[in-house]
Motif scaffolding. Structure first.
Motif, short mmCIF file in Angstrom:
data_model
loop_
_atom_site.label_atom_id
_atom_site.label_comp_id
_atom_site.label_asym_id
_atom_site.label_seq_id
_atom_site.Cartn_x
_atom_site.Cartn_y
_atom_site.Cartn_z
N PHE A 1 -8.17 0.97 1.67
CA PHE A 1 -9.14 0.21 0.91
C PHE A 1 -8.55 -0.44 -0.35
CE2 PHE A 1 -11.79 2.91 3.50
CZ PHE A 1 -12.69 1.98 3.99
N VAL A 2 -7.23 -0.44 -0.47
CA VAL A 2 -6.58 -1.14 -1.57
C VAL A 2 -6.38 -2.59 -1.15
CG1 VAL A 2 -4.51 -1.30 -2.98
CG2 VAL A 2 -5.40 0.93 -2.34
N ILE B 1 -9.48 7.67 -3.09
CA ILE B 1 -9.80 6.62 -2.12
C ILE B 1 -8.71 6.57 -1.06
CG2 ILE B 1 -11.06 5.20 -3.80
CD1 ILE B 1 -8.60 3.34 -3.85
N THR C 1 -9.72 -2.65 -5.37
CA THR C 1 -10.13 -2.13 -4.06
C THR C 1 -10.89 -3.20 -3.30
OG1 THR C 1 -12.25 -1.27 -4.84
CG2 THR C 1 -10.34 0.19 -5.03
N GLN D 1 0.82 -1.21 0.00
CA GLN D 1 0.00 0.00 0.00
C GLN D 1 0.87 1.27 0.00
OE1 GLN D 1 -2.47 -0.54 3.44
NE2 GLN D 1 -4.14 -1.40 2.25
#
Length: 90
Positions: A83-84, A79, A50, A39
């Motif tokens: 949330f990856v 984003i 995602t 990340q």
């Protein structure tokens, strides 16, 4: 109870904890570290998925957020890095 009796009664618990640590806890910690590193190392042009299942391309990585392009129509959204889910290697 003698010391040897106490040690022999605790030995199975210690062995069980050691097995649990090496089979469950340690691999999970390594996976979490690798995910956090992925990340943090996202760059422009990387394709990601995602947690919501969207496949998008990184446009501009920022401190806490990432600007991503959703489709070919240049729809750009922001984003959170949290949330990856994963990076797609093509």
């Amino acid at each position: 109870m003698t010391e040897s009796g106490l040690l022999s009664s605790l030995l199975p618990l210690i062995v069980l904890f050691a097995i649990f640590y090496f089979l469950v806890i340690r691999p999970q910690q390594k996976q979490a570290k690798a995910h956090a590193l992925m990340q943090q190392n996202l760059e422009k042009g990387d394709k990601i998925i995602t947690n919501g299942g969207l496949i998008c391309e990184v446009v501009k990585p920022e401190n806490d957020c990432i600007k991503v392009k959703l489709n070919d129509e240049n729809v750009i959204v922001k984003i959170s890095r949290e949330f990856v889910a994963k990076k797609i290697n093509e």
